[in-house]
Design a protein around this motif. Structure first.
Motif, PDB file in Angstrom:
ATOM      1  N   UNK A  50      36.089   9.935  32.688  1.00  0.00           N
ATOM      2  CA  UNK A  50      35.242   9.543  31.560  1.00  0.00           C
ATOM      3  C   UNK A  50      36.014   9.703  30.259  1.00  0.00           C
ATOM      4  N   UNK A  51      35.892   8.704  29.392  1.00  0.00           N
ATOM      5  CA  UNK A  51      36.331   8.813  28.001  1.00  0.00           C
ATOM      6  C   UNK A  51      35.096   8.710  27.116  1.00  0.00           C
ATOM      7  N   UNK A  52      34.932   9.669  26.226  1.00  0.00           N
ATOM      8  CA  UNK A  52      33.798   9.685  25.293  1.00  0.00           C
ATOM      9  C   UNK A  52      34.296   9.200  23.939  1.00  0.00           C
ATOM     10  N   UNK A  53      33.623   8.195  23.379  1.00  0.00           N
ATOM     11  CA  UNK A  53      33.998   7.651  22.075  1.00  0.00           C
ATOM     12  C   UNK A  53      32.888   7.929  21.081  1.00  0.00           C
ATOM     13  N   UNK A  54      33.233   8.612  20.001  1.00  0.00           N
ATOM     14  CA  UNK A  54      32.259   9.010  18.985  1.00  0.00           C
ATOM     15  C   UNK A  54      32.562   8.308  17.664  1.00  0.00           C
ATOM     16  N   UNK A  55      31.513   8.007  16.911  1.00  0.00           N
ATOM     17  CA  UNK A  55      31.667   7.282  15.649  1.00  0.00           C
ATOM     18  C   UNK A  55      32.123   8.216  14.534  1.00  0.00           C
ATOM     19  N   UNK A  60      37.946  12.779  24.663  1.00  0.00           N
ATOM     20  CA  UNK A  60      37.029  12.561  23.539  1.00  0.00           C
ATOM     21  C   UNK A  60      37.829  11.921  22.412  1.00  0.00           C
ATOM     22  N   UNK A  61      37.397  10.733  21.968  1.00  0.00           N
ATOM     23  CA  UNK A  61      38.145   9.998  20.950  1.00  0.00           C
ATOM     24  C   UNK A  61      37.242   9.638  19.782  1.00  0.00           C
ATOM     25  N   UNK A  62      37.839   9.615  18.599  1.00  0.00           N
ATOM     26  CA  UNK A  62      37.181   9.131  17.385  1.00  0.00           C
ATOM     27  C   UNK A  62      37.638   7.694  17.158  1.00  0.00           C
ATOM     28  N   UNK A  63      36.701   6.784  16.917  1.00  0.00           N
ATOM     29  CA  UNK A  63      37.110   5.374  16.890  1.00  0.00           C
ATOM     30  C   UNK A  63      36.685   4.604  15.640  1.00  0.00           C
ATOM     31  N   UNK A  64      36.037   5.245  14.683  1.00  0.00           N
ATOM     32  CA  UNK A  64      35.669   4.524  13.460  1.00  0.00           C
ATOM     33  C   UNK A  64      36.929   4.279  12.634  1.00  0.00           C
ATOM     34  N   UNK A  65      37.163   3.048  12.204  1.00  0.00           N
ATOM     35  CA  UNK A  65      38.423   2.732  11.518  1.00  0.00           C
ATOM     36  C   UNK A  65      38.513   3.348  10.128  1.00  0.00           C
TER      37      UNK A  65
END
Length: 261
Positions: A61-66, A129-134
Motif C-alpha cells: 500500500x502507498x498512502x497519498x495525502x494532500x 506515505x507520500x505528500x502529493x500536493x504540488x
C-alpha cells in the motif's frame, strides 16, 4: 492475562475497524482508491485509516495525502521517529503547511491519522506515505486546472515508483472528481489518471459539522444532510452524474479542531 492482551490490542492505534462494503475496493484492476472529503471532520480521516488498515491484507500500500510535496522530508522523519513524542516534535517544529496555516488538513483527526499510519508502518514496513500536493507557483493566465494536472502527475509518479502497490488517496472532494467541472472550467486531478484504474468515493454529507473557515470566521460549521443519514460504509454506485464511482457514508460528522502537534 488474556483480557489484558486483548484490551491492549483493541487500544492499538493501528487496530482496524471494519468498513461495510470495503471488499468492493480491492479488485485487481484498481490501482487508485480515492476518498474525496470535506476537510475538517473527525470521521473521514479515521475511516480512511481503517481503509488503509484493511488494504494491507490485500498487498503493498502507498498512502497519498494532500500535503505539499515540500513536506515529504518532514513526513519521512515523522514516520521514522523512534517515539511518538519525537514524531510530534518533528511535526510541531515544521514552520509551514496545514498544521500552521489551518484549513482542515491540519486537524486533530489528521494528526491521529498520521500517528496511526506511523504505527501501521512499523507493522507493515512496505507501507509508504507520500505528500502529493504540488508546490508549483501560480502563473498569471494559468488557472487551477494546471495545479490539478500537477497533482495528477504526482499521483501517477508515486504509483510508478511502487508499481505493485495499491494507492489510497485522501484529498479534497473537488480534486477527486472524475469529470470536468464545467461551471468552474476546472479539470480535476483524478481526471488525469486512467479511469479504469480508479475508484473515487465521495464522502457524502449526512449532517453534522466540519471545522473550516468562512470568510474571516473559523470554527465548527454545519454540513447539509444530502444523503440518507442512516447509511454507512462504501456504496459503489455512480454519484454526482458520474463524477464519483460511489460514496463513503460515515453518518453525521463532528468538527475536528486544528491540532497542536
Amino acid at each position: 492475562m488474556i483480557a489484558t492482551l486483548l484490551a491492549a490490542a483493541l487500544a492499538s492505534p493501528s487496530a482496524c475497524t471494519p468498513v461495510p462494503g470495503v471488499e468492493a475496493l480491492w479488485k485487481n484492476e484498481i490501482r487508485y482508491v480515492v476518498v474525496g472529503e470535506m476537510h475538517g471532520t473527525t470521521e473521514t480521516p479515521a475511516a480512511f485509516a481503517d481503509l488503509v488498515c484493511a488494504a494491507r491484507d490485500k498487498g503493498p500500500v502507498t498512502v497519498a495525502l494532500e500535503f505539499s510535496e515540500s513536506m515529504q522530508s518532514m513526513l519521512d522523519a515523522f514516520m521514522a521517529a523512534e517515539t511518538e513524542q519525537a514524531a510530534r516534535a518533528i511535526l510541531a517544529a515544521y514552520p509551514h503547511g496545514p498544521f500552521v496555516h489551518h484549513d482542515g488538513r491540519g486537524s486533530v483527526a489528521v494528526l491521529d491519522l498520521l500517528l496511526r499510519l506511523r504505527e501501521m508502518q512499523r507493522e507493515t514496513p512496505s507501507l509508504k506515505v507520500v505528500a502529493f500536493a504540488p508546490d508549483s507557483p501560480r502563473v498569471q493566465g494559468f488557472n487551477q486546472s494546471y495545479s490539478e494536472l500537477d497533482m495528477g502527475h504526482r499521483l501517477a509518479t508515486a504509483a510508478r515508483k511502487a508499481p505493485d502497490s495499491r494507492m489510497l488517496v485522501l484529498v479534497g472532494n473537488i480534486h477527486a472528481q472524475k469529470k470536468t467541472i464545467e461551471s468552474f472550467n476546472l479539470t480535476p486531478a483524478v481526471v488525469h489518471l486512467p479511469s479504469a484504474e480508479v475508484v473515487s468515493l465521495y464522502t457524502v454529507p449526512q449532517g453534522g459539522t466540519a471545522w473550516n473557515c468562512r470568510g474571516e470566521a473559523c470554527g465548527a460549521n454545519p454540513l447539509p444532510e444530502t444523503y440518507d443519514a442512516a447509511a454507512r460504509g462504501v456504496v459503489i454506485q455512480p454519484y454526482g452524474n458520474g463524477a464519483f464511482d460511489g460514496v463513503l457514508a460515515l453518518g453525521p460528522t463532528t468538527a475536528s479542531e486544528p491540532a497542536k502537534p
